[in-house]
Scaffold this motif. Structure first.
Motif, short mmCIF file in Angstrom:
data_model
loop_
_atom_site.label_atom_id
_atom_site.label_comp_id
_atom_site.label_asym_id
_atom_site.label_seq_id
_atom_site.Cartn_x
_atom_site.Cartn_y
_atom_site.Cartn_z
N VAL A 199 67.29 50.15 79.49
CA VAL A 199 67.10 50.18 80.62
C VAL A 199 66.72 48.61 81.07
N ASN A 204 73.86 46.31 82.42
CA ASN A 204 74.87 47.21 82.25
C ASN A 204 74.54 48.01 80.62
N ILE A 219 77.13 52.54 81.05
CA ILE A 219 76.14 52.79 82.16
C ILE A 219 76.01 51.47 82.73
N GLN A 220 75.58 52.14 84.05
CA GLN A 220 75.44 50.90 85.03
C GLN A 220 73.86 51.04 85.95
N VAL A 221 73.25 50.07 85.24
CA VAL A 221 72.00 50.51 85.56
C VAL A 221 71.65 49.64 87.32
N GLU A 236 64.64 56.35 89.05
CA GLU A 236 65.88 56.12 88.70
C GLU A 236 66.11 55.71 87.29
N ILE A 240 68.03 57.16 84.00
CA ILE A 240 69.45 56.93 83.28
C ILE A 240 68.68 56.49 81.31
N LYS A 241 67.41 57.04 81.82
CA LYS A 241 66.58 57.27 80.09
C LYS A 241 67.26 58.68 79.67
N GLU A 243 69.63 59.98 80.36
CA GLU A 243 71.39 60.93 80.09
C GLU A 243 71.58 60.09 79.02
N ILE A 244 70.86 58.49 78.87
CA ILE A 244 71.00 57.77 77.56
C ILE A 244 70.52 58.80 76.46
#
Ligand code: ADP
Ligand code: MG
Length: 259
Positions: A199, A204, A219-221, A236, A240-241, A243-244
């Motif tokens: 991340v 991406n 997943i776009q960062v 943010e 994202i973390k 989600e992964i």
């Protein structure tokens, strides 16, 4: 146009009678100048995929093309940085970085200048005449990055390059790679099993499933650049973390249920 296209790529290893399906149906499009990170659990086929892009392994099925041209084998247009240090121990930092240029027949003065540029870029200005054995692990990886970049590859392929480093050095190297990429904008395909690393670095993140590997999602960062370690404590980043992590957790649950 995509820099790298991987379409329906599969890989089955034949190991004396029994077949291991390492990759099934890999689809991937990496744009020019992209910093792409593939993340996935150990053994899911990350190195196999990278080695296929490098031309070191042959795909069993599917198409891999760079700049619209099918990849048939290894080439200087793809620079590699591995986890283990692959410097020539008998050559100095300067000679290691110049090595590929020498092979290509670049004249001594020019290759000296190019090597200098990249040695400075990775922060090893004072170590040009040092031998690898005099360097720490992080410094050796800096040399490996400088050496790969000096050949002006179309694409830099990195297989868990910071995996053997301690946490502190690893962070320093991640920030170094971010600075290098901001300056050079080389297309990078970076592989890791470390979600934070993915991340922090990526434009991406491509999440791989367990073996046989597939790309589960992209997943776009959108975290702003220039980035440094402070980005890792932002909301943010955490989102994202999470989600992964959830995706990889689901993968491990399916694996457990099948056992
Ligand atoms: P990762 O890099 O994600 O940890 P690898 O690409 O190294 O995974 O390996 C994926 C799978 O393919 C593993 O099950 C591994 O044992 C198998 N594999 C990798 N290389 C070979 C090989 N040369 N021969 C047979 N099996 C292999
Ligand atoms: Mg690997």
């Amino acid at each position: 146009m995509s820099k790298l296209i991987v379409e329906q790529v599969g890989k089955t290893f034949d190991t004396g009678g029994s077949a291991v399906e390492a990759l099934s149906d890999i689809n991937l499009k990496i744009a020019e100048n992209e910093l792409a990170v593939i993340v996935g659990p150990s053994g899911c086929g990350k190195s196999t995929l990278l080695n296929i892009v490098a031309g070191l392994e042959q795909a069993s099925r599917g198409v891999i093309a760079m700049n619209g041209k099918s990849i048939e084998g290894p080439g200087a247009d793809r620079g590699m940085v591995f986890q283990s240090y692959t410097l020539f121990p008998w050559l100095t930092v300067q000679q290691n970085v110049e090595f590929g240029l020498k092979i290509k027949g670049v004249n001594p003065k020019e290759r000296q200048e190019i090597a200098r540029h990249y040695i400075d870029l990775v922060g090893l200005g004072g170590f040009a005449s040092a031998l690898p054995k005099e360097l720490s692990g992080g410094m050796k990886q800096r040399v490996a990055i400088a050496r790969a970049l000096a050949n002006k590859p179309e694409m830099l392929l990195m297989d868990e390059p910071f995996g053997a480093l301690d946490a502190q050095t690893r962070l320093v190297m991640q920030e170094l790679l971010l600075r290098v990429w901001e300056q050079e904008r080389t297309t990078i395909l970076f592989i890791t099993h470390d979600i934070d690393e993915a991340v922090l670095l990526a434009e991406n993140v491509y999440v791989m499933s367990r073996r046989p590997g597939r790309i589960r999602t992209q997943i776009q960062v959108p975290i702003p650049r220039p980035r440094d370690h402070r980005a890792t404590v932002s909301p943010e980043f955490s989102a994202i973390k999470k989600e992964i992590m959830e995706m990889l957790w689901e993968e491990s649950q399916t694996a457990a249920n099948e056992k």
